[in-house]
Design an enzyme around this catalytic site. Structure first.
Site, PDB file in Angstrom:
ATOM      1  N   GLY A 192       8.779 -21.081  -2.352  1.00  0.00           N
ATOM      2  CA  GLY A 192       8.874 -20.485  -3.693  1.00  0.00           C
ATOM      3  C   GLY A 192       8.603 -18.992  -3.664  1.00  0.00           C
ATOM      4  N   GLU A 217      21.031 -36.516  -1.102  1.00  0.00           N
ATOM      5  CA  GLU A 217      21.488 -37.243  -2.296  1.00  0.00           C
ATOM      6  C   GLU A 217      22.672 -38.151  -1.980  1.00  0.00           C
ATOM      7  OE1 GLU A 217      19.922 -34.471  -5.990  1.00  0.00           O
ATOM      8  OE2 GLU A 217      21.972 -34.159  -5.308  1.00  0.00           O
ATOM      9  N   ALA A 264      26.910 -29.963  -4.559  1.00  0.00           N
ATOM     10  CA  ALA A 264      27.816 -29.113  -5.339  1.00  0.00           C
ATOM     11  C   ALA A 264      27.187 -27.745  -5.583  1.00  0.00           C
ATOM     12  CB  ALA A 264      28.139 -29.802  -6.664  1.00  0.00           C
ATOM     13  N   THR A 298      10.845 -23.180   2.866  1.00  0.00           N
ATOM     14  CA  THR A 298      10.862 -22.289   1.705  1.00  0.00           C
ATOM     15  C   THR A 298       9.618 -22.574   0.873  1.00  0.00           C
ATOM     16  OG1 THR A 298      12.161 -23.785   0.307  1.00  0.00           O
ATOM     17  CG2 THR A 298      13.395 -22.223   1.678  1.00  0.00           C
ATOM     18  N   MET A 346      26.826 -33.977  -9.420  1.00  0.00           N
ATOM     19  CA  MET A 346      26.242 -34.643 -10.605  1.00  0.00           C
ATOM     20  C   MET A 346      26.677 -33.895 -11.851  1.00  0.00           C
ATOM     21  SD  MET A 346      23.426 -36.771 -10.025  1.00  0.00           S
ATOM     22  CE  MET A 346      22.955 -37.406  -8.439  1.00  0.00           C
ATOM     23  N   ASP A 370      18.668 -24.409  -3.825  1.00  0.00           N
ATOM     24  CA  ASP A 370      20.115 -24.512  -3.601  1.00  0.00           C
ATOM     25  C   ASP A 370      20.735 -23.122  -3.424  1.00  0.00           C
ATOM     26  OD1 ASP A 370      19.984 -27.262  -3.793  1.00  0.00           O
ATOM     27  OD2 ASP A 370      20.464 -27.300  -5.926  1.00  0.00           O
ATOM     28  N   ASN A 377      11.530 -27.598   1.407  1.00  0.00           N
ATOM     29  CA  ASN A 377      10.510 -26.845   0.673  1.00  0.00           C
ATOM     30  C   ASN A 377       9.155 -27.497   0.998  1.00  0.00           C
ATOM     31  OD1 ASN A 377      10.236 -29.118  -0.941  1.00  0.00           O
ATOM     32  ND2 ASN A 377      11.215 -28.235  -2.743  1.00  0.00           N
ATOM     33  N   SER A 414      18.597 -15.533  -8.615  1.00  0.00           N
ATOM     34  CA  SER A 414      18.885 -16.760  -9.375  1.00  0.00           C
ATOM     35  C   SER A 414      17.697 -17.184 -10.252  1.00  0.00           C
ATOM     36  CB  SER A 414      19.300 -17.900  -8.433  1.00  0.00           C
ATOM     37  OG  SER A 414      18.174 -18.532  -7.877  1.00  0.00           O
TER      38      SER A 414
HETATM   39  P1  ADP Z   1      13.043 -25.419  -4.287  1.00  0.00           P
HETATM   40  O1  ADP Z   1      13.842 -24.885  -5.426  1.00  0.00           O
HETATM   41  O2  ADP Z   1      13.821 -26.315  -3.377  1.00  0.00           O
HETATM   42  O3  ADP Z   1      11.707 -25.988  -4.670  1.00  0.00           O
HETATM   43  P2  ADP Z   1      11.608 -23.035  -3.425  1.00  0.00           P
HETATM   44  O4  ADP Z   1      10.802 -23.119  -4.677  1.00  0.00           O
HETATM   45  O5  ADP Z   1      10.880 -23.032  -2.123  1.00  0.00           O
HETATM   46  O6  ADP Z   1      12.735 -24.153  -3.339  1.00  0.00           O
HETATM   47  O7  ADP Z   1      12.493 -21.697  -3.523  1.00  0.00           O
HETATM   48  C1  ADP Z   1      13.512 -21.410  -2.614  1.00  0.00           C
HETATM   49  C2  ADP Z   1      13.590 -19.908  -2.435  1.00  0.00           C
HETATM   50  O8  ADP Z   1      13.860 -19.278  -3.710  1.00  0.00           O
HETATM   51  C3  ADP Z   1      12.316 -19.247  -1.929  1.00  0.00           C
HETATM   52  O9  ADP Z   1      12.232 -19.304  -0.519  1.00  0.00           O
HETATM   53  C4  ADP Z   1      12.516 -17.826  -2.447  1.00  0.00           C
HETATM   54  O10 ADP Z   1      13.421 -17.110  -1.623  1.00  0.00           O
HETATM   55  C5  ADP Z   1      13.194 -18.041  -3.798  1.00  0.00           C
HETATM   56  N1  ADP Z   1      12.216 -18.116  -4.915  1.00  0.00           N
HETATM   57  C6  ADP Z   1      11.754 -19.241  -5.516  1.00  0.00           C
HETATM   58  N2  ADP Z   1      10.848 -18.925  -6.476  1.00  0.00           N
HETATM   59  C7  ADP Z   1      10.765 -17.584  -6.482  1.00  0.00           C
HETATM   60  C8  ADP Z   1      10.014 -16.618  -7.248  1.00  0.00           C
HETATM   61  N3  ADP Z   1       9.150 -17.012  -8.210  1.00  0.00           N
HETATM   62  N4  ADP Z   1      10.174 -15.298  -6.960  1.00  0.00           N
HETATM   63  C9  ADP Z   1      11.043 -14.885  -6.002  1.00  0.00           C
HETATM   64  N5  ADP Z   1      11.779 -15.732  -5.256  1.00  0.00           N
HETATM   65  C10 ADP Z   1      11.646 -17.061  -5.485  1.00  0.00           C
END
Ligand code: ADP
Length: 318
Positions: free
Chosen positions: A234, A152, A54, A232, A23, A264, A196, A294
């Protein structure tokens, strides 16, 4: 079968083959979002590369994986830019198809001064990638260690790719994002499913809150034929469930700046680590580290670290 698998491994040309989307994000910052029928003057505009497929391909390539992309762009300037971006990232573009008389996938995004947003996703050529085109790229899938896909693109197109992979002994990873229900056939073709919280809930109907919910949702996916499930969560990290593991892998403690694309980063780096023959628990720890890095930076692909940056963070943690 064993002989075929050995043969396909010795012929491996790619670590990771992504069958997925691309995208172009068209991001406008406006102090106040327009009302219906209103025209407003915005503050700034930014064009970015995205699409879950991507993004995951770029993440794996930044870490040093040999990556190919099976995807489709439109016959327009955005398609050309997408191909240039793949080339810049060292991703093979031999199987980037171009659809005549179609636009590339685009996402116009409007963000106001409070951070509230309005997003329109136009999949464009992404939905024109056919099972036949993927079958035409069968040799590439067979010569890859890992194939990764997301939702997607059309499900029948993913299935075509995963069927070829299963016959060749290539590991299949499905990131069921964005959230939508999928067939049991696709679940069974996936060696590893990585949703997630929201995606897990849409797939299973179970609210994923804490370990118990995660376990229940994973059990449902394992019952439907998935071999391994990683959830996952967060800032809560990730859970792995399969016949041997019921394990929690805590996230790194960081100050998040922008969590878009964290999923991603997690999937792309996990695919890279598995292609390096790391064990699944090792690969999850690595993916938690890369995804945490990231979220400390703004942007999606712009926030994905290189192998060198990951090493620097790793040594600072020791
Ligand atoms: P999505 O972006 O698909 O919603 P998540 O929010 O579950 O996925 O995040 C994916 C991964 O990114 C988590 O399993 C973790 O390893 C990392 N991550 C996401 N948010 C945080 C954060 N606030 N602190 C540390 N690592 C994070």
């Amino acid at each position: 079968m064993a002989e075929r698998q050995i043969e396909s491994r010795t012929l491996t040309k790619f670590d990771v083959m992504v069958v997925g989307s691309n995208m172009i994000d068209l991001l406008s910052h406006i102090s106040q979002l327009p009302k219906m029928g209103e025209t407003v003057i915005g503050d700034s505009f930014h064009l970015g590369h995205g699409g879950k497929g991507a993004n995951q391909a770029v993440m794996a390539a930044r870490l040093g994986a040999r990556v190919g992309m099976i995807t489709k762009v439109g016959d327009d300037v955005f398609g050309k830019m997408t191909i240039e971006n793949f080339t810049k990232e060292g991703i093979s573009t031999d199987t980037v198809f171009i659809q005549k008389d179609q636009s590339s996938g685009v996402a116009p995004i409007f963000v106001d001064k409070n951070g509230s947003n309005m997003i329109v996703i136009i999949p464009g050529a992404n939905l024109d990638l056919t099972p036949q085109e993927v079958q035409g790229a069968a040799e590439r899938i067979r010569s890859s260690k890992i194939i990764v896909s997301q939702l997607e693109i059309n499900e029948e197109t993913i299935i075509a790719g995963f069927q070829i992979a299963k016959e060749a002994g290539t590991t299949t990873i499905l990131n069921p994002a964005p959230a939508r229900p999928i067939s049991d056939e696709l679940i069974k073709l996936s060696d590893l499913i990585i949703p997630n919280e929201t995606e897990a809930e849409v797939l299973t109907g179970i609210k994923v809150e804490g370990r118990k919910g995660a376990q229940q949702a994973a059990d449902k996916l394992l019952g439907a034929g998935a071999k391994q499930v990683i959830l996952t969560l967060g800032a809560d990290g990730a859970y792995l469930f399969d016949s041997e593991h019921q394990a929690h892998f805590p996230a790194l403690s960081v100050e998040p700046v922008d969590t878009t694309g964290a999923g991603d980063a997690f999937i792309g780096s996990l695919a890279y680590a598995l292609a390096q023959d790391q064990s699944l628990p090792e690969a999850i720890r690595f993916a938690n580290l890369v995804a945490a890095i990231s979220v400390t930076k703004i942007g999606t692909q712009a926030s994905f670290p290189t192998a060198k940056e990951v090493d620097q963070v790793k040594s600072s943690l020791l």
